[in-house]
Design an enzyme around this catalytic site. Sequence first.
Site, short mmCIF file in Angstrom:
data_model
loop_
_atom_site.label_atom_id
_atom_site.label_comp_id
_atom_site.label_asym_id
_atom_site.label_seq_id
_atom_site.Cartn_x
_atom_site.Cartn_y
_atom_site.Cartn_z
N ARG A 62 -21.71 52.15 5.94
CA ARG A 62 -20.54 51.96 5.11
C ARG A 62 -20.95 51.81 3.63
NH1 ARG A 62 -18.13 46.96 8.46
NH2 ARG A 62 -20.37 46.64 8.74
N LYS A 89 -22.41 44.57 3.87
CA LYS A 89 -23.07 43.55 4.68
C LYS A 89 -23.92 42.62 3.81
CE LYS A 89 -22.92 42.91 8.44
NZ LYS A 89 -21.98 41.98 9.12
N TYR A 128 -19.49 40.87 2.66
CA TYR A 128 -19.55 39.98 3.81
C TYR A 128 -20.86 39.20 3.72
CZ TYR A 128 -15.71 42.41 6.21
OH TYR A 128 -14.49 42.93 6.55
N HIS A 177 -21.35 35.89 5.88
CA HIS A 177 -21.59 35.29 7.20
C HIS A 177 -22.79 34.33 7.15
CE1 HIS A 177 -18.59 37.81 9.08
NE2 HIS A 177 -19.18 38.90 8.63
N GLU A 181 -15.22 37.42 4.27
CA GLU A 181 -14.68 36.86 5.51
C GLU A 181 -13.94 35.54 5.34
OE1 GLU A 181 -18.96 35.31 5.32
OE2 GLU A 181 -17.92 37.20 4.88
N ASP A 190 -21.77 37.97 14.56
CA ASP A 190 -22.14 37.81 13.16
C ASP A 190 -21.88 36.40 12.65
OD1 ASP A 190 -19.41 38.02 13.11
OD2 ASP A 190 -19.33 39.85 11.91
#
Length: 371
Positions: free
Chosen positions: A15, A75, A94, A96, A118, A270
Amino acid sequence: MIIGVPREIKDQESRVGVTPAGVKALSEAGHKVLVETNAGAQSGFPDAEYQDAGAEIVGDAGHVWGKSEIVVKVKEPIESEYVYFREGLTLFTYLHLAPLPVLTQKLLDAKVIGIAYETVRDRNNTLPLLTPMSEVAGRMSVQVGASYLEKEKGGRGILLGGVPGVPPAHVTVIGGGVVGTNAARIALGFGAKVTLVDLNLNRLREIDDIFNGRVYTLASNSYNLAQATHEADLVIGGVLIPGATAPKIVTREMVSRMKKGAVIVDVAIDQGGCVETARPTSHSNPSYTVDGVVHYCVTNMPGAVPHTSTLGLTNATFPYLQRLANLGPKEALKQDAGLAEGLNTYLGKLTYRGVAESLQKEWTPYATAVA
């Protein structure tokens, strides 16, 4: 404002954080966009499209990170990218962080402004930047699970929908949120028998209405979970506590009592996973077996369908990015309380309670940190 779009380097992550359409809008607003070579290629966006939209194509990741005021990714950064962190850099991606203490400390040490997709909230108190990828992951979880139920991949050799005269597979979905609802929808479409487990009785009533009673609903407790996993051919974990580590509600004992060749797809991996035997895997090595049960625990499932995922993600993230660029990160955070919910690290301070509690660290509320 200078915005950087590096190429994702996590294992088979295809992505990209900004599309050519986003670059055009940013360029028209007077911002400069640096895009690393081939950043969007695997999502179907070649360098030429970015150039036509007004981006500067850069061959070196270090240049993108080093010259940009805001770096937009998909990510969380991996170890080789930690060297690019610096004080005052805004990272929008993101993160996480709950299961990633090393990354968290690196962001704090470098005084990076880390805004996590998130945990951003909207006016309805939902998670608008998590939703599109949860939709993709929930839908993918069923097709992945169906594939791993095939004998050649270690499964029981079961066709998810069965055939006339042969019963379908039994799919147990844990969690009635976006992941769980989308997983249930696709599993029903395959013709499977579907049971959905959730703590919230009102949500179970909503699920019953949404699917006209075709999904069996169960209140979540250890007894019901043990029964539901024991009967299942495919278990899909979709438990979420925003920003925090997912609770391990499917125990090792429950896994040991599952059918041999059954499959677990832990979409919550995740955030640490909701299955005790789950551990993060990658697209290169996606599965492993515990007690005869196949586990699929890829942390970036939507990366396998990058064109769909990139468009779904950037549709949601771009308005926030535009706000950050136009106003500057500090002013944008002040003006938008929902965006401020996404702030996880700010100039050396941990600012998200769920992450702090998961990592047993002190935290500073956003308003205090910025003041």
